[in-house]
Design a protein around this motif. Structure first.
Motif, short mmCIF file in Angstrom:
data_model
loop_
_atom_site.label_atom_id
_atom_site.label_comp_id
_atom_site.label_asym_id
_atom_site.label_seq_id
_atom_site.Cartn_x
_atom_site.Cartn_y
_atom_site.Cartn_z
N VAL A 180 0.86 -1.18 0.00
CA VAL A 180 0.00 0.00 0.00
C VAL A 180 0.89 1.23 0.00
O VAL A 180 1.95 1.24 0.63
CB VAL A 180 -0.98 0.04 1.20
N SER A 181 0.47 2.22 -0.74
CA SER A 181 1.20 3.49 -0.82
C SER A 181 0.15 4.60 -0.94
O SER A 181 -0.12 5.11 -2.02
CB SER A 181 2.12 3.48 -2.04
N PRO A 182 -0.47 4.95 0.19
CA PRO A 182 -1.64 5.84 0.16
C PRO A 182 -1.33 7.29 -0.23
O PRO A 182 -0.27 7.82 0.08
CB PRO A 182 -2.15 5.79 1.59
N HIS A 183 -2.29 7.87 -0.92
CA HIS A 183 -2.32 9.29 -1.25
C HIS A 183 -3.71 9.79 -0.85
O HIS A 183 -4.69 9.07 -0.98
CB HIS A 183 -2.15 9.52 -2.76
N LEU A 184 -3.78 11.03 -0.43
CA LEU A 184 -5.08 11.59 -0.07
C LEU A 184 -5.83 12.01 -1.33
O LEU A 184 -5.24 12.55 -2.27
CB LEU A 184 -4.89 12.78 0.87
N LEU A 185 -7.12 11.74 -1.35
CA LEU A 185 -7.96 12.15 -2.48
C LEU A 185 -7.95 13.67 -2.63
O LEU A 185 -7.81 14.39 -1.64
CB LEU A 185 -9.40 11.68 -2.24
N PRO A 186 -8.13 14.16 -3.87
CA PRO A 186 -8.14 15.61 -4.08
C PRO A 186 -9.23 16.30 -3.25
O PRO A 186 -10.34 15.78 -3.14
CB PRO A 186 -8.47 15.76 -5.58
N ALA A 187 -8.89 17.43 -2.66
CA ALA A 187 -9.82 18.27 -1.90
C ALA A 187 -10.39 17.58 -0.66
O ALA A 187 -11.45 17.94 -0.18
CB ALA A 187 -10.95 18.79 -2.79
N CYS A 188 -9.70 16.58 -0.14
CA CYS A 188 -10.15 15.88 1.07
C CYS A 188 -9.13 16.08 2.19
O CYS A 188 -7.95 16.29 1.94
CB CYS A 188 -10.29 14.38 0.81
N THR A 189 -9.61 16.01 3.42
CA THR A 189 -8.70 16.08 4.57
C THR A 189 -8.41 14.69 5.13
O THR A 189 -7.47 14.51 5.88
CB THR A 189 -9.29 16.97 5.68
N ARG A 190 -9.25 13.72 4.77
CA ARG A 190 -9.00 12.32 5.13
C ARG A 190 -9.88 11.44 4.25
O ARG A 190 -10.87 11.89 3.70
CB ARG A 190 -9.25 12.05 6.61
N ALA A 191 -9.48 10.18 4.13
CA ALA A 191 -10.27 9.21 3.36
C ALA A 191 -10.20 7.87 4.07
O ALA A 191 -9.14 7.47 4.55
CB ALA A 191 -9.72 9.09 1.94
N SER A 192 -11.33 7.19 4.14
CA SER A 192 -11.39 5.88 4.80
C SER A 192 -11.73 4.80 3.79
O SER A 192 -12.60 4.99 2.94
CB SER A 192 -12.45 5.89 5.90
N TYR A 193 -11.04 3.68 3.91
CA TYR A 193 -11.30 2.50 3.09
C TYR A 193 -11.54 1.36 4.06
O TYR A 193 -10.67 1.02 4.86
CB TYR A 193 -10.09 2.16 2.22
N THR A 194 -12.72 0.78 4.03
CA THR A 194 -13.05 -0.28 4.98
C THR A 194 -13.24 -1.61 4.27
O THR A 194 -13.77 -1.68 3.16
CB THR A 194 -14.32 0.06 5.78
N GLY A 195 -12.77 -2.66 4.93
CA GLY A 195 -13.00 -4.02 4.45
C GLY A 195 -12.17 -4.43 3.26
O GLY A 195 -12.59 -5.26 2.47
N ILE A 196 -10.97 -3.89 3.12
CA ILE A 196 -10.08 -4.34 2.04
C ILE A 196 -9.66 -5.76 2.38
O ILE A 196 -9.02 -6.01 3.40
CB ILE A 196 -8.84 -3.42 1.90
#
Length: 171
Positions: free
Chosen positions: A85-101
């Motif tokens: 995993v090599s996360p990047h923040l989505l454009p115009a967001c302050t956080r992003a959640s991904y559940t159940g990968i």
């Protein structure tokens, strides 16, 4: 790169993933946002082309959008005995959640924060299997079911403890 403005719904998502892989977050964000031109009102159904042209409820575009999230902005790459995993923040967001990968019967939740730092939580799994997050320097963080682990920005390998010892989580 030259990209047609009349490409199908799944085109921009794959270009976005590629730009993130190359480290060009600005171009990736532009391409990611273009996908939304294919949403058809009033129910936000994905269309094959912008301007209400082509197939309605174009599931390939939906799949491309999901791939741009999981494989682009979360940066998931799947291998036989580990994933990275090599996360990047989505454009115009302050956080992003991904559940159940899901990977090898385990489930992981990720929360990406500003600056690329993120939290990973192993939400299901068997107690006798030890999963780890390993960074490029070889530092190891055990992923215990139900316990959140905060990690700095960067690429991490998620693997079983015994696979890390054998293959050192290298590609």
């Amino acid at each position: 790169a030259v990209v047609s403005t009349q490409s199908t719904g799944m085109t921009y998502s794959m270009y976005s993933v590629g730009m993130l892989e190359l480290g060009d977050e600005a171009t990736a964000a532009t391409l990611f946002k273009i996908q939304f031109k294919n949403l058809r009102a009033p129910f936000k159904v994905w269309n094959e082309y912008p301007e209400y042209i082509g197939c309605t409820n174009f599931l390939t575009a939906v799949g491309g959008f999901l791939q741009s999230l999981v494989h682009g902005y979360l940066g998931v790459r799947v291998f036989e005995t580990y994933m990275t995993v090599s996360p990047h923040l989505l454009p115009a967001c302050t956080r992003a959640s991904y559940t159940g990968i899901s990977y090898h019967g385990e489930r992981f939740d990720f929360e990406v924060k500003q600056g690329g730092a993120f939290t990973i939580t192993r939400t299901t799994g068997t107690a006798f299997e030890v999963w780890n997050a390993v960074n490029a320097e070889g530092k190891v963080w055990p992923l215990v079911t139900g316990k959140a682990v905060d990690l700095a920005a960067g690429e991490y390998t998620i693997c079983l403890s015994d696979h890390w010892e054998v293959v050192d989580c290298d590609r």
